[in-house]
Design a protein around this motif. Structure first.
Motif, PDB file in Angstrom:
ATOM      1  N   ARG A 124     -11.417 -31.470  18.050  1.00 40.38           N
ATOM      2  CA  ARG A 124     -11.405 -32.385  19.203  1.00 40.38           C
ATOM      3  C   ARG A 124     -11.585 -33.826  18.759  1.00 40.38           C
ATOM      4  N   ILE A 125     -12.498 -34.028  17.789  1.00 43.94           N
ATOM      5  CA  ILE A 125     -12.764 -35.377  17.307  1.00 43.94           C
ATOM      6  C   ILE A 125     -11.562 -35.953  16.580  1.00 43.94           C
ATOM      7  N   ALA A 126     -10.807 -35.066  15.900  1.00 46.07           N
ATOM      8  CA  ALA A 126      -9.647 -35.527  15.130  1.00 46.07           C
ATOM      9  C   ALA A 126      -8.601 -36.169  16.044  1.00 46.07           C
ATOM     10  N   GLY A 127      -8.742 -35.971  17.326  1.00 46.72           N
ATOM     11  CA  GLY A 127      -7.809 -36.588  18.274  1.00 46.72           C
ATOM     12  C   GLY A 127      -6.611 -35.687  18.508  1.00 46.72           C
ATOM     13  N   GLY A 128      -5.742 -36.148  19.372  1.00 46.15           N
ATOM     14  CA  GLY A 128      -4.545 -35.382  19.698  1.00 46.15           C
ATOM     15  C   GLY A 128      -4.874 -34.105  20.454  1.00 46.15           C
ATOM     16  N   THR A 129      -6.133 -33.954  20.826  1.00 38.19           N
ATOM     17  CA  THR A 129      -6.475 -32.746  21.583  1.00 38.19           C
ATOM     18  C   THR A 129      -6.633 -33.092  23.060  1.00 38.19           C
ATOM     19  N   GLU A 130      -6.363 -32.101  23.858  1.00 36.27           N
ATOM     20  CA  GLU A 130      -6.418 -32.316  25.311  1.00 36.27           C
ATOM     21  C   GLU A 130      -7.723 -31.791  25.888  1.00 36.27           C
ATOM     22  N   GLN A 131      -8.722 -31.582  25.020  1.00 34.65           N
ATOM     23  CA  GLN A 131      -9.976 -31.003  25.489  1.00 34.65           C
ATOM     24  C   GLN A 131     -11.138 -31.945  25.203  1.00 34.65           C
ATOM     25  N   SER A 132     -12.176 -31.822  26.021  1.00 39.46           N
ATOM     26  CA  SER A 132     -13.381 -32.587  25.734  1.00 39.46           C
ATOM     27  C   SER A 132     -14.605 -31.775  26.163  1.00 39.46           C
ATOM     28  N   VAL A 133     -15.627 -31.813  25.323  1.00 32.90           N
ATOM     29  CA  VAL A 133     -16.896 -31.176  25.676  1.00 32.90           C
ATOM     30  C   VAL A 133     -17.904 -32.298  25.905  1.00 32.90           C
ATOM     31  N   VAL A 134     -18.395 -32.365  27.127  1.00 33.16           N
ATOM     32  CA  VAL A 134     -19.250 -33.478  27.548  1.00 33.16           C
ATOM     33  C   VAL A 134     -20.676 -32.983  27.751  1.00 33.16           C
ATOM     34  N   LEU A 135     -21.617 -33.665  27.125  1.00 29.93           N
ATOM     35  CA  LEU A 135     -23.027 -33.375  27.388  1.00 29.93           C
ATOM     36  C   LEU A 135     -23.541 -34.417  28.365  1.00 29.93           C
ATOM     37  N   LEU A 136     -24.063 -33.964  29.507  1.00 31.61           N
ATOM     38  CA  LEU A 136     -24.666 -34.900  30.463  1.00 31.61           C
ATOM     39  C   LEU A 136     -26.009 -35.328  29.913  1.00 31.61           C
ATOM     40  N   SER A 137     -26.228 -36.643  29.811  1.00 33.14           N
ATOM     41  CA  SER A 137     -27.466 -37.126  29.220  1.00 33.14           C
ATOM     42  C   SER A 137     -27.763 -38.544  29.690  1.00 33.14           C
ATOM     43  N   ALA A 138     -29.036 -38.801  29.980  1.00 30.02           N
ATOM     44  CA  ALA A 138     -29.424 -40.168  30.354  1.00 30.02           C
ATOM     45  C   ALA A 138     -29.199 -41.126  29.189  1.00 30.02           C
ATOM     46  N   GLN A 139     -29.110 -40.568  27.986  1.00 27.82           N
ATOM     47  CA  GLN A 139     -28.915 -41.414  26.798  1.00 27.82           C
ATOM     48  C   GLN A 139     -27.436 -41.605  26.474  1.00 27.82           C
ATOM     49  N   GLY A 140     -26.571 -41.047  27.319  1.00 28.35           N
ATOM     50  CA  GLY A 140     -25.131 -41.106  27.031  1.00 28.35           C
ATOM     51  C   GLY A 140     -24.508 -42.452  27.361  1.00 28.35           C
ATOM     52  N   LYS A 141     -23.229 -42.558  27.020  1.00 32.30           N
ATOM     53  CA  LYS A 141     -22.451 -43.741  27.377  1.00 32.30           C
ATOM     54  C   LYS A 141     -22.284 -43.738  28.892  1.00 32.30           C
ATOM     55  N   ARG A 142     -22.314 -44.900  29.504  1.00 29.80           N
ATOM     56  CA  ARG A 142     -22.243 -44.960  30.975  1.00 29.80           C
ATOM     57  C   ARG A 142     -20.860 -44.513  31.466  1.00 29.80           C
TER      58      ARG A 142
END
Ligand code: SAM
Length: 269
Positions: free
Chosen positions: A82-100
């Motif tokens: 997923r990090i390598a890019g070109g992927t259509e997927q994302s795993v998101v962690l909900l976190s108060a410390q995350g990007k807005r």
């Protein structure tokens, strides 16, 4: 789009999934949402999903095993892939410390094919989930919630309405608050009376024109489209100056905007 939500409170999502645009998008197959109970991936008698933090301190932390096992069962692509890019997927962690999380992030997510939303609880989630499983951490604002479920519901809603076909009128999502740049020079620039162009939305009114003596601005019932367009732009600028002046640094202002802003600032808004 497929959305998987990992939570220890699956029933939480009964409401948010069952109304309005999200419900309709699910019904017509634009978004397929599956809720996964993390306790189903715990193997002890008590279905334990949390434990005390190493190093001591307050509260409990969500354990990594149920979350890793759930994602493995879902056959989500590897972190590296997923990090390598070109992927259509994302795993998101909900976190108060995350990007807005913002409208631009909602738009980006709306273009993917699969999204996993991991909801934390207690003092949070074992850091290895953020490090090795999730490709991003998102926060829905600068405050601390009791769990990631509300955040997941917010992200799901904001993103779903941007999936082509989710709104009855596609133009509406182009005209709302925060919706990015409008190229004022382009032939297809802000032809609408109400393109937001990155500003806050302008005020809306509906019938009756006179409600208990509170009347709608006369220009809106004048039938003069050019006056209405200019009024809407002016009031959108006024609201933005008043409530979110930071947005003005991020957008391209037309000559007309600059002129309207000078008038507004002259009025000391
Ligand atoms: N100890 C954490 C801190 O101070 O940042 C707060 C943990 S919070 C009580 C529990 C969970 O709620 C988090 O793991 C996260 O999933 C969720 N959460 C809390 N605030 C959030 C926010 N602003 N945006 C998204 N998720 C949030």
């Amino acid at each position: 789009m497929k959305v998987d939500i990992l939570t220890i409170f699956p029933d939480f999502f009964r409401g948010p999934l069952d109304f309005g645009i999200v419900r309709r998008a699910r019904e017509v197959g634009l978004v397929d949402v599956e809720i996964h109970d993390l306790r189903a991936f715990a193997h002890d008698r008590h279905r334990t999903v949390d434990d005390r933090p190493f190093g001591g301190g307050e509260g409990m932390v969500l354990k990594p095993e149920p979350i890793f096992e759930c994602l493995e069962a879902l056959k989500v692509r590897s972190w590296e892939d997923r990090i390598a890019g070109g992927t259509e997927q994302s795993v998101v962690l909900l976190s108060a410390q995350g990007k807005r999380f913002d409208q631009a992030a909602a738009k980006e997510l709306a273009g993917l094919q699969r999204i996993v939303l991991i909801c934390g609880r207690y003092e949070g989630v074992d850091e290895r989930v953020g490090e090795y499983l999730a490709d991003r951490e998102l926060s829905i604002g600068d405050y601390v919630l009791s769990g990631g479920e509300l955040g997941a519901a917010v992200i799901l809603d904001a993103m779903t309405r941007l999936i082509p076909g989710a709104l009855g009128n596609e133009a509406s999502s182009q005209q709302e608050s925060f919706t990015a740049q409008v190229d004022f020079q382009a032939a297809d620039g802000p032809t609408s009376t109400c393109a937001s162009g990155g500003l806050l939305d302008y005020p809306h009114y509906t019938r009756p024109a006179d409600f208990r003596g509170m009347t709608v601005p006369e220009v809106l019932v004048s039938g003069n489209h050019e006056d209405i367009r200019r009024w809407r732009r002016r009031t959108a600028l006024e609201k933005t100056v008043r409530n979110r002046p930071d947005l003005l640094q991020q957008i391209v202002l037309s000559d007309e905007d600059k002129e309207l802003l000078a008038q507004i600032r002259g009025k000391d808004i």
